[in-house]
Design a protein around this motif. Structure first.
Motif, short mmCIF file in Angstrom:
data_model
loop_
_atom_site.label_atom_id
_atom_site.label_comp_id
_atom_site.label_asym_id
_atom_site.label_seq_id
_atom_site.Cartn_x
_atom_site.Cartn_y
_atom_site.Cartn_z
N ASP A 72 0.83 -1.20 0.00
CA ASP A 72 0.00 0.00 0.00
C ASP A 72 0.87 1.25 0.00
O ASP A 72 0.53 2.24 -0.63
CB ASP A 72 -0.92 0.02 1.22
N ASN A 73 1.99 1.20 0.68
CA ASN A 73 2.92 2.32 0.72
C ASN A 73 3.47 2.59 -0.68
O ASN A 73 3.63 3.74 -1.07
CB ASN A 73 4.05 2.02 1.71
N ARG A 74 3.73 1.55 -1.44
CA ARG A 74 4.23 1.72 -2.81
C ARG A 74 3.20 2.44 -3.67
O ARG A 74 3.54 3.29 -4.47
CB ARG A 74 4.57 0.37 -3.41
N ARG A 75 1.96 2.07 -3.49
CA ARG A 75 0.89 2.72 -4.26
C ARG A 75 0.85 4.21 -3.94
O ARG A 75 0.70 5.04 -4.83
CB ARG A 75 -0.46 2.07 -3.95
N GLU A 76 0.99 4.56 -2.66
CA GLU A 76 0.98 5.97 -2.26
C GLU A 76 2.14 6.72 -2.90
O GLU A 76 1.99 7.85 -3.37
CB GLU A 76 1.05 6.09 -0.74
N ILE A 77 3.32 6.09 -2.91
CA ILE A 77 4.50 6.72 -3.52
C ILE A 77 4.26 6.97 -5.01
O ILE A 77 4.52 8.05 -5.53
CB ILE A 77 5.76 5.86 -3.31
N GLN A 80 1.78 9.72 -5.55
CA GLN A 80 2.35 11.02 -5.19
C GLN A 80 3.16 11.61 -6.35
O GLN A 80 3.17 12.82 -6.56
CB GLN A 80 3.25 10.86 -3.96
N TYR A 81 3.82 10.75 -7.11
CA TYR A 81 4.70 11.22 -8.17
C TYR A 81 4.13 11.00 -9.57
O TYR A 81 4.85 11.05 -10.56
CB TYR A 81 6.07 10.55 -8.05
N THR A 82 2.85 10.77 -9.70
CA THR A 82 2.25 10.47 -11.00
C THR A 82 2.24 11.67 -11.94
O THR A 82 2.60 11.55 -13.10
CB THR A 82 0.81 9.95 -10.82
N ASN A 83 1.86 12.82 -11.48
CA ASN A 83 1.72 14.00 -12.35
C ASN A 83 2.78 15.06 -12.05
O ASN A 83 2.46 16.18 -11.69
CB ASN A 83 0.31 14.59 -12.19
N LEU A 84 4.02 14.69 -12.22
CA LEU A 84 5.11 15.63 -11.95
C LEU A 84 5.27 16.62 -13.09
O LEU A 84 5.15 16.27 -14.26
CB LEU A 84 6.44 14.88 -11.80
N GLU A 85 5.56 17.84 -12.72
CA GLU A 85 5.86 18.85 -13.74
C GLU A 85 7.37 19.02 -13.88
O GLU A 85 7.87 19.30 -14.96
CB GLU A 85 5.20 20.17 -13.37
N THR A 91 12.95 13.49 -5.82
CA THR A 91 12.05 12.57 -6.54
C THR A 91 12.84 11.40 -7.10
O THR A 91 12.43 10.24 -6.98
CB THR A 91 11.32 13.31 -7.67
N VAL A 92 13.97 11.68 -7.72
CA VAL A 92 14.81 10.63 -8.31
C VAL A 92 15.30 9.68 -7.21
O VAL A 92 15.24 8.46 -7.37
CB VAL A 92 15.99 11.24 -9.09
N GLU A 93 15.75 10.20 -6.08
CA GLU A 93 16.25 9.36 -4.99
C GLU A 93 15.14 8.51 -4.39
O GLU A 93 15.39 7.40 -3.93
CB GLU A 93 16.90 10.22 -3.92
N THR A 94 13.92 9.01 -4.41
CA THR A 94 12.79 8.25 -3.87
C THR A 94 12.39 7.12 -4.81
O THR A 94 12.11 6.00 -4.37
CB THR A 94 11.57 9.17 -3.64
N LEU A 95 12.36 7.38 -6.09
CA LEU A 95 11.84 6.42 -7.06
C LEU A 95 12.87 5.47 -7.64
O LEU A 95 12.55 4.31 -7.94
CB LEU A 95 11.15 7.17 -8.22
#
Length: 119
Positions: A72-77, A80-85, A91-95
């Motif tokens: 579920d935590n992965r889904r939230e991550i 959270q980063y789906t519509n990045l501008e 962001t890179v370090e998280t993903l």
């Protein structure tokens, strides 16, 4: 699995009651000392076996719940980063776990790149 654990817990309670009843029967002189020892040994062995089974089942359930929680935590991550501008370092370090860059292919001059995600 949860229903099995409940059934096993009920059986454990029954074995505990059997052990107590056997002691009462021995105290009243209904059964002999040797019968009491034999019955108590059997009841105790079965009870301990079921207690181990329940402990293992509860451990497996908690591990499964932890995996579901992490999923579920992965889904939230991801959401959270789906519509990045803009892409930034955080962001890179998280993903991204790591990026593998291969050698240039001489004929096509393409460079193979593999991105290994954190999820």
């Amino acid at each position: 699995m949860i229903s099995d654990i409940a059934i096993y817990k009920k059986k454990i309670e029954e074995y505990s009651k059997c052990i107590r009843d056997t002691y009462v029967d021995k105290a009243k002189g209904i059964i002999t000392e040797s019968d009491f020892i034999a019955l108590t040994k059997d009841f105790t062995a079965d009870k301990e076996r079921l207690e181990r089974t329940v402990a293992d089942g509860e451990k497996q359930l908690s591990e499964l719940e932890e995996k579901l929680k992490n999923g579920d935590n992965r889904r939230e991550i991801i959401e959270q980063y789906t519509n990045l501008e803009h892409l930034n370092r955080e962001t890179v370090e998280t993903l991204v776990d790591y990026i593998s860059v291969g050698k240039r292919i001489p004929k096509t001059r393409d460079v193979p790149i593999e991105i290994h995600w954190n999820f």
